[in-house]
Design an enzyme around this catalytic site. Structure first.
Site, short mmCIF file in Angstrom:
data_model
loop_
_atom_site.label_atom_id
_atom_site.label_comp_id
_atom_site.label_asym_id
_atom_site.label_seq_id
_atom_site.Cartn_x
_atom_site.Cartn_y
_atom_site.Cartn_z
N CYS A 51 0.76 -1.45 0.29
CA CYS A 51 -0.06 -0.57 0.16
C CYS A 51 0.81 1.09 0.26
CB CYS A 51 -0.96 -0.23 1.17
SG CYS A 51 -2.00 1.43 1.22
N CYS A 54 0.47 3.38 3.96
CA CYS A 54 1.01 2.39 4.71
C CYS A 54 2.27 3.34 5.27
CB CYS A 54 1.22 1.80 4.78
SG CYS A 54 -0.74 0.52 4.72
N HIS A 114 -3.93 0.29 7.90
CA HIS A 114 -5.04 -0.27 7.02
C HIS A 114 -5.85 -0.57 7.07
CE1 HIS A 114 -4.52 -1.10 2.29
NE2 HIS A 114 -4.92 -2.19 2.72
N ASN A 154 -13.86 9.85 -1.03
CA ASN A 154 -14.51 8.70 -1.44
C ASN A 154 -14.38 7.52 -1.04
OD1 ASN A 154 -15.58 10.64 -3.08
ND2 ASN A 154 -13.44 10.89 -4.62
N SER A 162 -9.09 4.51 -5.37
CA SER A 162 -8.51 3.11 -6.06
C SER A 162 -7.84 2.46 -4.95
CB SER A 162 -7.19 4.29 -6.51
OG SER A 162 -6.72 5.28 -6.16
N HIS A 165 -6.72 1.95 2.13
CA HIS A 165 -6.32 3.06 3.38
C HIS A 165 -7.41 3.77 3.54
CE1 HIS A 165 -3.43 3.48 5.73
NE2 HIS A 165 -3.13 4.09 5.47
N HIS A 167 -8.19 7.08 4.22
CA HIS A 167 -7.26 8.59 3.24
C HIS A 167 -9.59 9.39 2.70
CE1 HIS A 167 -7.76 6.33 -0.20
NE2 HIS A 167 -7.25 7.88 -0.81
N GLN A 169 -8.94 13.64 0.89
CA GLN A 169 -8.78 14.55 -0.45
C GLN A 169 -9.03 16.34 0.04
OE1 GLN A 169 -7.67 13.66 -4.17
NE2 GLN A 169 -9.24 11.84 -3.77
#
Length: 351
Positions: A51, A54, A114, A154, A162, A165, A167, A169
């Site tokens: 990943c 990570c 993760h 998202n 995509s 993990h 996250h 933006q």
């Protein structure tokens, strides 16, 4: 017959955008003959050596992540916007028009783990995410070339994410994007007419009727908006009329973390899956103006309709006419409200 919202087709108005949604509650009585799929629960490790988000791993752009212990933020290696774009315009016949756009795109890792998402984080860990959002809004917004900071997430493959993990933006740009620009205009018009916040007045109605509220605390309300388009769309609204995330006091920051956790737990519990959605904060632009009309809120747009895999599609009439939904906002809120406030994975552990 006397018209009512429960049985008869109708259009609902969105005062934030001026748009309408067609609601067809009578269609919920028809038998379902659409797509049905089995859910496959994805089990992820706490750390994935492959990943690129990570701790300690190499990212797609060649940079090495630090061994971060809480949150981590970096400039997107393949950003949709950048600061180096040359300024310029393109115009042909007044109909073909384009203007260069500059900005900064950041990636926010919510946790070094993760295998965890927002509903599985502790309130204190979600507070750390909020603190990072505040820092980024402050730093990016102070840039004279940045006039709007869009914080969003998202979640899930269904939403085009995509990397699993946890996250989100942040896209900061020189122009206020379409959606917040439209919301800003309608909030501004309402404030000019009434000298009050549009969402504060809307929240008074919702708290009186209580049909569409999912969860609330002393400082925030999570509800299915009257004009919701997506089946289980929700919105978190601050009870206090504040313009942006930097105006939270300590109690509000904790309450915001709590309601984010409680709402997303209910999402996961609905179909006992890691619930996909696109979510984002709408708040005042960072153009140096006062923006008293703005009222802080957080949108959640999830696509799931009937199970962990059956989603709503925007097709046909919805692409050519208006958005349409069968499940009313009141039905969706009642369903979400009735769900446990303990994550289904924790319940399974207890058994």
């Amino acid at each position: 017959m006397e018209f009512n919202l429960t049985d008869h087709p109708h259009r609902r108005y969105n005062p934030l955008t001026g748009d309408y949604v067609l609601v067809s509650p009578h269609r919920t009585k028809r038998p379902w003959q659409g797509q049905v799929e089995k859910s496959e629960e994805e089990k992820r490790p706490e750390y994935d050596p492959d990943c690129y988000l990570c701790p300690g791993n190499e990212r797609a752009g060649g940079e090495i992540n630090p061994n971060y212990q809480n949150t981590f933020v970096f400039t997107n290696d393949f950003a949709a916007l950048n600061q180096e774009s040359p300024s310029g315009t393109y115009e042909v016949g007044g109909l073909l028009r384009a203007r260069s756009e500059t900005g900064i795109c950041r990636v926010v890792c919510f946790s070094p783990r993760h295998d965890l998402t927002i509903p599985e984080l502790s309130v204190s860990d979600i507070e750390k995410v909020i603190k990072l959002w505040q820092d980024e809004y402050r730093i990016l917004g102070a840039n004279p070339d940045i006039n709007y900071v869009q914080i969003f997430e998202n979640k899930g493959k269904m939403m085009g994410c995509s990397n699993p993990h946890p996250h989100g933006q942040i896209w900061a740009q020189s122009t206020v994007p379409n959606e917040p620009a439209t919301e800003g205009k309608f909030q501004g018009d309402y404030y000019q007419r009434n000298r009050r916040s549009l969402l504060a007045d809307y929240l008074k109605i919702e708290m009186k009727e209580r049909e569409r509220i999912v969860v609330e605390n002393d400082h925030f309300v999570a509800l299915v908006p009257f004009w919701a388009v997506w089946p289980y769309e929700t919105m978190i609204i601050s009870k206090r009329h504040i313009q942006h995330i930097l105006q939270f006091n300590d109690e509000e920051k904790t309450a915001y973390a709590e309601i984010l956790q409680q709402l997303t737990i209910r999402y996961d519990n609905l179909f006992e899956t890691s619930f996909p959605y696109s979510a984002g904060i709408h708040q005042a632009p960072t153009d140096g103006l006062d923006h008293t009309e703005w009222h802080f809120h957080h949108h959640f747009y999830p696509p799931l309709l009937r199970s962990a895999t059956v989603k709503k599609f925007m097709v046909g009439y919805e692409m050519l006419g208006d958005p349409q939904r069968d499940i009313t906002a009141e039905m969706a809120a009642e369903k979400l409200r009735s769900l446990p406030d303990v994550h289904y994975k924790n319940e399974a552990t207890k058994i």
